[in-house]
Scaffold this motif. Structure first.
Motif, PDB file in Angstrom:
ATOM      1  N   LEU A  18       1.571   3.153  -6.639  1.00 56.55           N
ATOM      2  CA  LEU A  18       2.265   2.352  -6.009  1.00 56.55           C
ATOM      3  C   LEU A  18       2.028   2.249  -4.534  1.00 56.55           C
ATOM      4  O   LEU A  18       2.227   1.038  -3.953  1.00 56.55           O
ATOM      5  N   HIS A  22       0.656  -1.106  -2.602  1.00 55.07           N
ATOM      6  CA  HIS A  22       1.299  -1.874  -1.332  1.00 55.07           C
ATOM      7  C   HIS A  22       0.253  -1.786  -0.198  1.00 55.07           C
ATOM      8  O   HIS A  22       0.422  -2.978   0.578  1.00 55.07           O
ATOM      9  N   VAL A  50      -3.712  -5.716  -9.312  1.00 56.98           N
ATOM     10  CA  VAL A  50      -2.097  -4.970  -9.488  1.00 56.98           C
ATOM     11  C   VAL A  50      -2.116  -4.137 -10.670  1.00 56.98           C
ATOM     12  O   VAL A  50      -2.394  -4.565 -11.846  1.00 56.98           O
ATOM     13  N   GLN A  54       3.134  -1.455 -10.929  1.00 55.02           N
ATOM     14  CA  GLN A  54       3.629  -2.245  -9.840  1.00 55.02           C
ATOM     15  C   GLN A  54       4.363  -3.382 -10.632  1.00 55.02           C
ATOM     16  O   GLN A  54       5.534  -3.769 -10.201  1.00 55.02           O
ATOM     17  N   PHE A  60       9.214  -6.021  -7.512  1.00 56.72           N
ATOM     18  CA  PHE A  60       7.941  -6.173  -7.453  1.00 56.72           C
ATOM     19  C   PHE A  60       7.557  -7.507  -6.598  1.00 56.72           C
ATOM     20  O   PHE A  60       6.981  -7.787  -5.728  1.00 56.72           O
TER      21      PHE A  60
END
Length: 77
Positions: A18, A22, A50, A54, A60
């Motif tokens: 995660l 980001h 991704v 996520q 999200f």
């Protein structure tokens, strides 16, 4: 060097994916901003992978939209 085949499962098991996801999104948007300022690169696009973790986040889409807006505003300022 560590292969993605080894690295990604470990990152997903530890939830680091995660934070990594980001960071990747922020970095990609920042790079698009840099490219947009140069006539030779302003029409380039970029893609990011991704994680399934996520996609399962309830916010999200909001996070993606927020990141895009953040970097678009600097591009058009």
């Amino acid at each position: 060097m560590v292969s993605p085949v080894q690295f990604i499962p470990i990152a997903e098991e530890s939830s680091l994916i995660l934070d990594i996801g980001h960071w990747v999104l922020e970095t990609a948007c920042r790079q698009l901003d840099v490219w947009s300022r140069n006539r030779l690169t302003r029409d380039l696009s970029i893609a990011v992978n991704v994680s399934g973790q996520q996609f399962r986040l309830h916010d999200f889409v909001d996070k993606v939209e927020s990141t895009l807006r953040k970097h678009q505003s600097t591009r058009h300022a």
